[in-house]
Write a protein that holds these residues in place. Sequence first.
Motif, short mmCIF file in Angstrom:
data_model
loop_
_atom_site.label_atom_id
_atom_site.label_comp_id
_atom_site.label_asym_id
_atom_site.label_seq_id
_atom_site.Cartn_x
_atom_site.Cartn_y
_atom_site.Cartn_z
N THR A 62 21.92 29.60 43.51
CA THR A 62 22.45 30.07 42.23
C THR A 62 21.37 30.57 41.29
OG1 THR A 62 22.42 27.79 41.40
CG2 THR A 62 24.51 28.61 42.30
N TYR A 99 23.37 31.23 34.99
CA TYR A 99 22.32 31.35 35.99
C TYR A 99 21.91 32.81 36.15
CZ TYR A 99 23.72 26.61 37.14
OH TYR A 99 24.03 25.27 37.06
N THR A 101 21.74 34.54 38.68
CA THR A 101 22.58 35.28 39.63
C THR A 101 23.92 35.67 39.02
OG1 THR A 101 23.42 33.17 40.45
CG2 THR A 101 21.57 34.16 41.65
N ALA A 103 26.00 33.56 37.78
CA ALA A 103 26.93 32.42 37.87
C ALA A 103 27.00 31.76 36.50
CB ALA A 103 26.45 31.43 38.91
N GLU A 105 29.22 28.34 34.29
CA GLU A 105 30.10 27.18 34.45
C GLU A 105 30.27 26.46 33.12
OE1 GLU A 105 30.18 24.19 37.98
OE2 GLU A 105 28.92 23.24 36.45
N GLN A 129 34.56 28.01 36.23
CA GLN A 129 33.28 28.52 36.75
C GLN A 129 33.49 29.79 37.55
OE1 GLN A 129 31.75 28.45 40.13
NE2 GLN A 129 33.55 27.70 41.25
N ASN A 131 30.98 31.97 40.36
CA ASN A 131 29.71 31.98 41.07
C ASN A 131 29.72 33.10 42.11
OD1 ASN A 131 27.35 31.50 42.43
ND2 ASN A 131 27.80 29.37 42.96
N SER A 133 27.24 33.92 44.03
CA SER A 133 26.15 33.75 44.99
C SER A 133 26.44 32.69 46.06
CB SER A 133 24.85 33.40 44.25
OG SER A 133 25.02 32.23 43.48
N ASN A 134 27.71 32.36 46.27
CA ASN A 134 28.05 31.44 47.35
C ASN A 134 27.65 32.01 48.70
OD1 ASN A 134 29.76 29.12 46.14
ND2 ASN A 134 30.65 30.96 45.23
N ARG A 188 27.40 36.64 51.37
CA ARG A 188 27.67 36.10 50.04
C ARG A 188 29.10 36.42 49.62
NH1 ARG A 188 23.29 34.45 46.71
NH2 ARG A 188 21.29 34.64 47.81
N ARG A 190 31.95 35.78 45.97
CA ARG A 190 32.13 35.29 44.60
C ARG A 190 33.37 34.41 44.54
NH1 ARG A 190 33.00 39.76 40.28
NH2 ARG A 190 35.18 39.61 40.95
#
Length: 465
Positions: A62, A99, A101, A103, A105, A129, A131, A133-134, A188, A190
């Motif tokens: 992240t 973050y 990236t 992300a 939360e 949240q 994200n 970058s998973n 990756r 989202r």
Amino acid sequence: MLCFFGLLGGFTPPTLAQKTDTLVIDSLSFIRSKRMSEVDLAKKREGRFTTGLPDLSSDPVTGFGIGIRTNTYWNGTRANPLFAYTPYLVRLRANASYYTTNARELTFSVDVPYYKGSRWRFRVDFKAQQNPSNLYFGSSQSTLGPLRLPSDPNKTFATYAAYDRARSTLRPGQAGEAPFVSDALSNRFRETEFMLNLKADYALGKGKWRVMGGYEIQSLAYKTFQGTETDAIDPVSGAETKAPNGTSLLARDAQQGLIFGLDGGRVSIVQGALIYDTRNFEPDPTRGIYIEVANEFSHRAIGSQFNFDKLFLQGRIYHQLPVGSRTVLAGRIGAGTIFGRQAPFFEYQDQWSPDGSINALGGRQSLRGYRANRFLARSLAFTNVELRVRLADLKVGRQNFGLGVAPFFDAGTVRDRWQDLDFSNIKTSYGAGARVAWNLSTILFFDYGLSKEDRLFYFGIGQIF
């Protein structure tokens, strides 16, 4: 949160300690095993206080994070019969993070252990949240093999750095792709999540056993990045450039019927757990055992768009060694599986625990020398061992700080069937970390994990177990 306090009968945290003194508390027999050590008890603050600090964190996936984390505690007074036995009377937590990236939360939680001196504990958690970058490397025990390019599974890599560079190298496009593409974002995806969780547990007998029930509802959405312009490397000159991303590995697996749930949706879950807990101080124990059997059940009959059942078993042990002022050997072992022919892929990625869900397998909560979700399948088993050594204690004004180190060892594996879990093909990582205990309850960690594939650094808040 106001609704929750109303549910508890007009509960007002600042006066709870005074009310508790007048209650009949079962002679405290059900929590006597949880008494704090005299050293920790001497440092525990009275009354209400807030630990708020900038949320500076770092994770290899992240990225670097900034934000704020606040914990407001109501501890009561030393005259309160519960003072020596509970980490707090009430904790209100509010966190916000962003973050590099992209992300982000936002979380809120309320925790009330031994509500008004009773055997009940109530918790409410909310999370929003997103994200982008998973990571996704696959969803079967084949992920235990070496790293492979999504576009050419015959190419393998011994290190993540080599794999990452190869993914970014321009290649000719395949069917449905641009003439030349990069795979920099091909593993990756989202995730966007909104979650509300309500839990209550009840202490049995002398308080070592607890039963817990809960309900969680989530709204989930997913996006992959095929066709998105991303970084690329010219294979001839080595120059950095830009190119469309190739086909997503997650989307490809969905098209082939290997995974389900890529469209996201609503998840409605009934939770239950049986817990054995003798830890003397939950945020940072020096002694005790924690064992749980936890289950999550999701079905269309309770409003979910997915049918599955998840089972997780976990055991932890904490033992203070007669070395230094506070040296603790801490160990954890866990195993879990998910049932349901079309269980969604995102439920493979974590194991639910009443004491805090565990992202698996890889990352700061399980194998710290591997990237998050590096090994993924229906079933998994893992273990962590840490030696937590307190080096010094400092007092700055009214604030107490404990400084320590924690060398660690992690191991784990995954399987397509729980019946096949054994001691073969075990992945291991090791490393060392620093720990800063702020007023006992807030633990800052700095961990550096190593494995055959990677070297990863993390810092943030909270013991991993």
